[in-house]
Design an enzyme around this catalytic site. Sequence first.
Site, mmCIF file in Angstrom:
data_model
loop_
_atom_site.group_PDB
_atom_site.id
_atom_site.type_symbol
_atom_site.label_atom_id
_atom_site.label_comp_id
_atom_site.label_asym_id
_atom_site.label_seq_id
_atom_site.Cartn_x
_atom_site.Cartn_y
_atom_site.Cartn_z
ATOM 1 N N CYS A 115 -4.701 61.931 57.184
ATOM 2 C CA CYS A 115 -6.316 62.278 57.378
ATOM 3 C C CYS A 115 -6.786 61.605 58.863
ATOM 4 O O CYS A 115 -5.737 61.240 59.785
ATOM 5 C CB CYS A 115 -7.111 61.968 56.303
ATOM 6 S SG CYS A 115 -7.150 60.020 55.882
ATOM 7 N N THR A 116 -8.025 61.394 58.946
ATOM 8 C CA THR A 116 -8.416 60.758 60.131
ATOM 9 C C THR A 116 -8.339 59.369 60.258
ATOM 10 O O THR A 116 -7.928 58.712 60.899
ATOM 11 C CB THR A 116 -9.718 61.120 60.412
ATOM 12 O OG1 THR A 116 -9.744 62.762 60.546
ATOM 13 C CG2 THR A 116 -10.276 60.775 61.814
#
Length: 144
Positions: A115-116
């Site tokens: 993810c980020t």
Amino acid sequence: MSSLQHFANLFFQDSSCEFMPFQKLKVKIKPEIITFKVPDLDMSNTGEYIKPEDWDAFISRSDVKVVDARNYYEVAMGSFKNAISPNTNNFTDLVEWIEKNLDKKDLETPIAMFCTSGVRCEKSTAYIKKLGYKKCISFARWNN
């Protein structure tokens, strides 16, 4: 703040402004940083961590399923080659996608989540492990 026990080790940075940048200060207490809505999720049982220098080789393996835990508009900016995008509008949609799209007959398949910032891969790998999957990899940058 540093005189309070819970904030003793907090790095505090002060800045000033010649005008009032915000109309008012509002602090909201939230039950989750990023809402996932999975009760009793054991966050001490998240996926294994992989170092950045090992990531490309790991996700290039034919037996690894790579899942992008970000929302559709983040994925639109780019993703890893062969990564599966759940095409979610928000993170809570990922629960339904996992239940519908990951094969519960193959609990040994390595699943790599990214993810980020790391919060979503931490929560999603904890959830996947809760469902019985054995090999979950979390590409959470702060643990590398």
